[in-house]
Motif scaffolding. Structure first.
Motif, PDB file in Angstrom:
ATOM      1  N   HIS A 136       0.857  -1.125  -0.016  1.00  0.00           N
ATOM      2  CA  HIS A 136       0.016   0.031   0.049  1.00  0.00           C
ATOM      3  C   HIS A 136       0.875   1.458   0.024  1.00  0.00           C
ATOM      4  O   HIS A 136       2.027   1.170   0.275  1.00  0.00           O
ATOM      5  CB  HIS A 136      -0.836   0.038   1.324  1.00  0.00           C
ATOM      6  N   ASP A 138       1.192   5.063   1.783  1.00  0.00           N
ATOM      7  CA  ASP A 138       0.601   6.043   3.000  1.00  0.00           C
ATOM      8  C   ASP A 138       0.120   7.534   2.452  1.00  0.00           C
ATOM      9  O   ASP A 138       1.045   8.086   2.140  1.00  0.00           O
ATOM     10  CB  ASP A 138       1.622   6.286   4.064  1.00  0.00           C
ATOM     11  N   HIS A 192       4.549  -0.269  -0.201  1.00  0.00           N
ATOM     12  CA  HIS A 192       5.473  -1.114   0.743  1.00  0.00           C
ATOM     13  C   HIS A 192       4.450  -1.782   1.786  1.00  0.00           C
ATOM     14  O   HIS A 192       3.289  -1.585   1.546  1.00  0.00           O
ATOM     15  CB  HIS A 192       6.104  -0.077   1.869  1.00  0.00           C
ATOM     16  N   ARG A 215       4.128  10.001  11.865  1.00  0.00           N
ATOM     17  CA  ARG A 215       3.843  10.709  10.629  1.00  0.00           C
ATOM     18  C   ARG A 215       3.429  12.179  11.105  1.00  0.00           C
ATOM     19  O   ARG A 215       2.916  12.400  12.205  1.00  0.00           O
ATOM     20  CB  ARG A 215       2.365   9.912   9.894  1.00  0.00           C
TER      21      ARG A 215
HETATM   22 FE    FE Z   1       2.179   2.031   5.582  1.00  0.00          FE
END
Ligand code: FE
Ligand code: MD3
Length: 218
Positions: A136, A138, A192, A215
Protein backbone atom coordinates in the motif's frame (compact mmCIF):
# COMPACT_ATOMS: atom_id res chain seq x y z
CA UNK A 1 38.07 -9.61 27.15
CA UNK A 2 38.08 -7.87 23.83
CA UNK A 3 34.39 -8.75 23.36
CA UNK A 4 33.51 -6.43 26.23
CA UNK A 5 34.74 -3.48 24.21
CA UNK A 6 31.97 -4.15 21.71
CA UNK A 7 29.25 -5.39 24.08
CA UNK A 8 27.42 -2.05 24.03
CA UNK A 9 27.03 -2.16 20.27
CA UNK A 10 24.35 -4.88 20.53
CA UNK A 11 23.60 -6.34 17.11
CA UNK A 12 26.70 -6.70 14.90
CA UNK A 13 25.51 -4.04 12.48
CA UNK A 14 24.04 -1.67 15.09
CA UNK A 15 24.75 1.95 14.22
CA UNK A 16 25.04 1.31 10.51
CA UNK A 17 23.12 3.41 8.04
CA UNK A 18 21.93 1.59 4.94
CA UNK A 19 20.55 3.60 2.03
CA UNK A 20 17.45 1.87 0.58
CA UNK A 21 16.35 4.29 -2.11
CA UNK A 22 16.55 8.02 -2.82
CA UNK A 23 15.24 9.57 0.44
CA UNK A 24 14.96 6.25 2.32
CA UNK A 25 17.31 4.55 4.75
CA UNK A 26 17.59 2.06 7.59
CA UNK A 27 19.31 3.16 10.79
CA UNK A 28 20.33 -0.20 12.25
CA UNK A 29 19.85 -0.41 16.01
CA UNK A 30 19.08 3.30 16.31
CA UNK A 31 16.29 2.64 18.87
CA UNK A 32 18.02 -0.20 20.74
CA UNK A 33 18.98 1.82 23.83
CA UNK A 34 15.47 3.32 24.06
CA UNK A 35 13.61 0.05 23.41
CA UNK A 36 12.74 -0.80 27.05
CA UNK A 37 11.37 2.70 27.68
CA UNK A 38 9.51 2.71 24.34
CA UNK A 39 7.84 -0.61 25.19
CA UNK A 40 6.93 0.59 28.69
CA UNK A 41 5.28 3.63 27.09
CA UNK A 42 3.40 1.39 24.64
CA UNK A 43 2.07 -0.49 27.71
CA UNK A 44 0.75 2.77 29.18
CA UNK A 45 -0.78 3.90 25.89
CA UNK A 46 -2.56 0.58 25.32
CA UNK A 47 -3.96 0.61 28.88
CA UNK A 48 -5.92 3.73 27.81
CA UNK A 49 -6.33 2.97 24.07
CA UNK A 50 -6.25 -0.82 23.62
CA UNK A 51 -4.96 -2.59 20.51
CA UNK A 52 -7.82 -3.49 18.19
CA UNK A 53 -8.29 -5.11 14.78
CA UNK A 54 -9.80 -2.46 12.51
CA UNK A 55 -12.19 -3.26 9.69
CA UNK A 56 -11.23 -2.28 6.14
CA UNK A 57 -13.66 -0.33 3.94
CA UNK A 58 -14.18 -3.62 2.08
CA UNK A 59 -15.29 -5.37 5.27
CA UNK A 60 -12.17 -7.38 6.13
CA UNK A 61 -10.67 -7.53 9.63
CA UNK A 62 -7.04 -6.40 9.57
CA UNK A 63 -4.62 -9.05 10.87
CA UNK A 64 -2.43 -6.34 12.42
CA UNK A 65 -3.80 -4.91 15.69
CA UNK A 66 -3.50 -1.11 15.98
CA UNK A 67 -3.73 1.86 18.28
CA UNK A 68 -2.38 5.43 18.24
CA UNK A 69 -1.04 8.24 20.32
CA UNK A 70 -0.78 11.91 19.41
CA UNK A 71 -3.14 14.70 18.34
CA UNK A 72 -5.00 12.37 15.99
CA UNK A 73 -5.08 8.65 15.24
CA UNK A 74 -5.32 6.66 12.03
CA UNK A 75 -8.51 4.62 11.80
CA UNK A 76 -10.26 2.42 9.26
CA UNK A 77 -13.88 1.31 9.09
CA UNK A 78 -16.61 0.71 6.48
CA UNK A 79 -16.59 4.47 5.76
CA UNK A 80 -12.91 4.54 4.80
CA UNK A 81 -9.47 5.46 6.13
CA UNK A 82 -8.89 8.71 8.00
CA UNK A 83 -7.23 10.48 10.92
CA UNK A 84 -9.43 11.56 13.82
CA UNK A 85 -8.86 13.18 17.23
CA UNK A 86 -11.07 10.70 19.13
CA UNK A 87 -10.51 6.97 19.62
CA UNK A 88 -13.66 5.32 18.21
CA UNK A 89 -13.33 2.49 20.76
CA UNK A 90 -13.36 4.68 23.89
CA UNK A 91 -14.72 8.01 22.65
CA UNK A 92 -11.72 9.68 24.33
CA UNK A 93 -8.86 11.62 22.82
CA UNK A 94 -5.88 9.45 21.91
CA UNK A 95 -3.15 9.36 24.58
CA UNK A 96 -0.55 12.11 24.18
CA UNK A 97 2.65 11.28 22.38
CA UNK A 98 5.29 10.54 25.06
CA UNK A 99 8.26 12.97 24.94
CA UNK A 100 10.60 10.04 24.25
CA UNK A 101 8.61 9.11 21.12
CA UNK A 102 8.91 12.64 19.81
CA UNK A 103 12.61 12.97 20.56
CA UNK A 104 13.47 9.59 19.03
CA UNK A 105 11.46 10.33 15.86
CA UNK A 106 13.09 13.73 15.48
CA UNK A 107 16.60 12.39 16.14
CA UNK A 108 16.09 9.64 13.55
CA UNK A 109 14.75 12.05 10.93
CA UNK A 110 17.71 14.35 11.59
CA UNK A 111 20.17 11.45 11.28
CA UNK A 112 18.62 10.61 7.92
CA UNK A 113 19.01 14.19 6.69
CA UNK A 114 15.49 15.47 7.41
CA UNK A 115 15.78 18.33 9.88
CA UNK A 116 12.75 19.84 11.67
CA UNK A 117 10.49 16.78 11.36
CA UNK A 118 6.91 17.58 12.40
CA UNK A 119 4.96 14.59 13.66
CA UNK A 120 1.50 14.69 15.23
CA UNK A 121 0.62 10.97 15.22
CA UNK A 122 2.24 7.68 16.08
CA UNK A 123 0.39 4.64 14.76
CA UNK A 124 1.29 1.59 16.84
CA UNK A 125 1.03 -1.74 15.02
CA UNK A 126 1.15 -5.14 16.71
CA UNK A 127 1.92 -8.21 14.60
CA UNK A 128 1.30 -11.71 15.92
CA UNK A 129 2.70 -14.60 13.85
CA UNK A 130 0.86 -14.71 10.51
CA UNK A 131 -0.13 -11.02 10.61
CA UNK A 132 0.79 -9.02 7.51
CA UNK A 133 0.27 -5.74 5.72
CA UNK A 134 -0.40 -5.93 2.00
CA UNK A 135 1.36 -3.55 -0.39
CA UNK A 136 0.00 0.00 0.00
CA UNK A 137 0.93 3.69 -0.01
CA UNK A 138 0.57 5.99 3.03
CA UNK A 139 -1.48 8.79 1.54
CA UNK A 140 -4.15 9.67 4.08
CA UNK A 141 -2.06 12.60 5.33
CA UNK A 142 -2.68 16.24 4.36
CA UNK A 143 0.78 16.65 2.86
CA UNK A 144 3.86 14.64 2.06
CA UNK A 145 6.61 17.16 2.77
CA UNK A 146 7.64 15.50 6.05
CA UNK A 147 9.21 12.03 6.09
CA UNK A 148 7.79 8.95 7.81
CA UNK A 149 9.84 7.41 10.61
CA UNK A 150 9.26 3.79 11.60
CA UNK A 151 10.64 1.90 14.62
CA UNK A 152 10.74 -1.92 14.73
CA UNK A 153 10.57 -3.70 18.10
CA UNK A 154 10.45 -7.40 18.99
CA UNK A 155 10.25 -10.18 16.41
CA UNK A 156 11.93 -9.55 13.05
CA UNK A 157 9.85 -8.89 9.93
CA UNK A 158 10.41 -8.98 6.21
CA UNK A 159 9.55 -5.54 4.93
CA UNK A 160 8.77 -5.08 1.23
CA UNK A 161 9.10 -1.85 -0.66
CA UNK A 162 8.70 -0.92 -4.28
CA UNK A 163 8.28 2.24 -6.29
CA UNK A 164 5.58 4.81 -6.95
CA UNK A 165 3.53 2.37 -8.99
CA UNK A 166 2.03 -0.82 -7.52
CA UNK A 167 3.47 -2.84 -10.39
CA UNK A 168 7.08 -1.72 -9.71
CA UNK A 169 9.35 -4.51 -8.60
CA UNK A 170 9.76 -4.80 -4.83
CA UNK A 171 12.77 -5.33 -2.62
CA UNK A 172 12.68 -7.21 0.67
CA UNK A 173 14.57 -6.21 3.74
CA UNK A 174 14.69 -7.77 7.18
CA UNK A 175 13.88 -5.35 10.01
CA UNK A 176 14.95 -6.29 13.52
CA UNK A 177 14.44 -5.12 17.07
CA UNK A 178 15.74 -1.56 17.38
CA UNK A 179 15.94 -0.78 13.66
CA UNK A 180 14.56 2.54 12.46
CA UNK A 181 13.61 3.36 8.87
CA UNK A 182 13.08 6.84 7.45
CA UNK A 183 11.11 7.51 4.23
CA UNK A 184 11.19 11.00 2.83
CA UNK A 185 11.53 12.95 -0.38
CA UNK A 186 10.84 10.80 -3.44
CA UNK A 187 10.44 7.66 -1.24
CA UNK A 188 7.58 9.15 0.80
CA UNK A 189 4.90 7.70 -1.47
CA UNK A 190 6.60 4.39 -2.27
CA UNK A 191 4.50 1.23 -2.11
CA UNK A 192 5.39 -0.94 0.89
CA UNK A 193 4.14 -3.84 2.98
CA UNK A 194 5.07 -6.45 5.57
CA UNK A 195 5.22 -10.20 4.80
CA UNK A 196 3.38 -12.57 7.19
CA UNK A 197 5.25 -12.59 10.51
CA UNK A 198 7.10 -15.83 11.27
CA UNK A 199 6.55 -17.66 14.56
CA UNK A 200 8.92 -16.81 17.35
CA UNK A 201 9.54 -15.36 20.77
CA UNK A 202 11.47 -12.19 21.47
CA UNK A 203 12.85 -11.39 24.93
CA UNK A 204 11.54 -7.82 24.76
CA UNK A 205 8.03 -8.42 23.39
CA UNK A 206 7.22 -12.14 23.60
CA UNK A 207 5.52 -13.62 20.54
CA UNK A 208 4.97 -10.40 18.61
CA UNK A 209 6.42 -7.48 16.69
CA UNK A 210 5.55 -3.88 17.55
CA UNK A 211 6.03 -1.13 14.99
CA UNK A 212 5.81 2.60 15.71
CA UNK A 213 5.07 4.73 12.65
CA UNK A 214 5.50 8.48 13.05
CA UNK A 215 3.78 10.71 10.53
CA UNK A 216 2.60 14.25 10.06
CA UNK A 217 -1.14 13.86 9.43
CA UNK A 218 -2.30 17.48 9.60
FE1 FE B 1 2.33 2.06 5.44
C1 MD3 C 1 7.84 3.22 3.00
N1 MD3 C 1 3.55 -0.10 8.66
O1 MD3 C 1 1.34 1.29 9.23
S1 MD3 C 1 6.39 1.02 8.69
C2 MD3 C 1 1.75 1.34 8.05
O2 MD3 C 1 6.09 -2.24 9.77
C3 MD3 C 1 2.94 0.52 7.68
O3 MD3 C 1 4.12 -1.80 10.54
C4 MD3 C 1 4.64 -1.01 8.41
O4 MD3 C 1 3.28 0.48 6.55
C5 MD3 C 1 4.99 -1.72 9.67
O5 MD3 C 1 1.24 2.03 7.17
C6 MD3 C 1 5.79 -0.34 7.81
C7 MD3 C 1 7.59 1.57 7.51
C8 MD3 C 1 7.07 2.46 6.45
C9 MD3 C 1 6.11 3.37 6.71
C10 MD3 C 1 5.72 4.24 5.73
C11 MD3 C 1 6.31 4.22 4.48
C12 MD3 C 1 7.65 2.42 5.24
C13 MD3 C 1 7.26 3.27 4.24
C14 MD3 C 1 5.97 5.12 3.47
C15 MD3 C 1 6.58 5.08 2.26
C16 MD3 C 1 7.51 4.12 2.02
Amino acid sequence: MIGDLFADLGAPDAGKTEPLAEGAMVLRGFALADAPALLAAVGEITAAAPFRHLETPGGFRMSVAMTNCGDVGWVSDRRGYRYQPLDPLTGNRWPAMPPLFLSLARRAAQAAGFGDFHTDVCLINRYAPGARLTLHQDKDEKGYTDPIVSVSLGLPAVFQFGGLSRADKTRRIRLEHGDVTVWGGPARLAYHGVAPLADGEHPATGPCRINLTFRRAL
